[in-house]
Enzyme design. Structure first.
Site, PDB file in Angstrom:
ATOM      1  N   ASP A 198      25.227 109.200  10.494  1.00  0.00           N
ATOM      2  CA  ASP A 198      25.030 109.403   9.060  1.00  0.00           C
ATOM      3  C   ASP A 198      25.515 110.780   8.633  1.00  0.00           C
ATOM      4  O   ASP A 198      25.077 111.798   9.164  1.00  0.00           O
ATOM      5  CB  ASP A 198      23.545 109.250   8.716  1.00  0.00           C
ATOM      6  CG  ASP A 198      23.042 107.838   8.989  1.00  0.00           C
ATOM      7  OD1 ASP A 198      23.508 106.912   8.311  1.00  0.00           O
ATOM      8  OD2 ASP A 198      22.207 107.671   9.897  1.00  0.00           O
ATOM      9  N   ASP A 221      25.795 117.041  10.884  1.00  0.00           N
ATOM     10  CA  ASP A 221      25.767 117.436   9.472  1.00  0.00           C
ATOM     11  C   ASP A 221      24.412 117.970   9.035  1.00  0.00           C
ATOM     12  O   ASP A 221      24.259 118.378   7.885  1.00  0.00           O
ATOM     13  CB  ASP A 221      26.123 116.234   8.583  1.00  0.00           C
ATOM     14  CG  ASP A 221      25.008 115.205   8.541  1.00  0.00           C
ATOM     15  OD1 ASP A 221      24.556 114.857   7.432  1.00  0.00           O
ATOM     16  OD2 ASP A 221      24.586 114.737   9.611  1.00  0.00           O
ATOM     17  N   ASP A 230      27.253 112.491  15.476  1.00  0.00           N
ATOM     18  CA  ASP A 230      26.164 111.925  14.687  1.00  0.00           C
ATOM     19  C   ASP A 230      26.791 110.824  13.840  1.00  0.00           C
ATOM     20  O   ASP A 230      28.015 110.803  13.656  1.00  0.00           O
ATOM     21  CB  ASP A 230      25.545 113.011  13.811  1.00  0.00           C
ATOM     22  CG  ASP A 230      24.420 112.487  12.940  1.00  0.00           C
ATOM     23  OD1 ASP A 230      23.666 111.623  13.401  1.00  0.00           O
ATOM     24  OD2 ASP A 230      24.325 112.942  11.794  1.00  0.00           O
TER      25      ASP A 230
END
Length: 220
Positions: free
Chosen positions: A16, A169, A14
């Site tokens: 961000d 996250d 991922d």
């Protein structure tokens, strides 16, 4: 694939909150721009509702509440985010060392649009590591937590989902990776987890492992 120390054929990052420490900046921008349009949402609420999700999720949220996001909202939000990132965005500490040391193929799969991902990787010095291996929610019908984006990335990278490791996250990202049949490691080293129990949050979402420092990437 061994859950503790996998030897994947592909690693999907991922962007961000995993490659760049952007989530608090993003939520601040979202809260401020919504306020410009008369919609009240705190940074904490933005994190809770939209972490790891696309702008489509924002529009759907307000649609479900019987509210319509004004036409100028998304262009204004994009402009504010890009401006803020260009001035303030930093990479996650230690992530470049991890990427530089990888001996298996890797790519990015992000809920953000391609302009934002490109800028994020560019201003943090990570862009050259990924080439054109950037996959975003714009490329699929359903964004995270649906598995579509991760499956799209694996297909384009010619790798079986069962041989793929995802680094995420967010709850929606972890759920998407697991729904795709992939091994998922949750990362909680971003600024948005300083006051939240990220380990408990991502473990509950189904992460196979949770870690907080990129220097511990390959540690069991």
């Amino acid at each position: 694939m061994d859950q503790g120390r996998p030897k994947p054929d592909l690693i999907i990052f991922d962007c961000d909150g995993v490659l760049v420490d952007s989530e608090l900046l993003s939520c601040r921008c979202l809260s401020e721009v919504l306020a410009e349009f008369g919609l009240v949402l705190s940074e904490e609420q933005a994190l809770e509702l939209f972490l790891g999700r696309s702008t489509k999720a924002i529009e759907q949220h307000y649609r479900d509440l019987g509210q319509v996001v004004p036409d100028g909202f998304l262009p204004r939000l994009k402009s504010r985010v890009l401006e803020t990132f260009a001035a303030s965005l930093e990479p996650i500490p230690g992530v470049e060392a991890v990427i530089s040391g990888l001996t298996v193929p890797f790519c990015v799969a992000s809920s953000s649009d391609i302009d934002r991902v490109s800028l994020s990787l560019g201003v943090t010095g990570l862009r050259a590591h990924f080439g054109d291996r950037l996959y975003t929610a714009q490329m699929v019908r359903h964004g995270k937590p649906a598995p579509d984006l991760f499956l799209h990335a694996a297909e384009n990278m010619r790798t079986s989902p069962s041989r793929t490791l995802v680094i995420e996250d967010s709850v929606s990202g972890v759920q998407a990776g697991k729904a795709a049949g992939m091994t998922v490691w949750g990362f909680v080293g971003g600024g948005h987890y300083r006051t939240r129990d990220g380990r408990a949050i991502l473990s509950a979402a189904g992460a196979d492992r949770v870690f907080a420092r990129m220097s511990d990437f390959w540690e069991v």
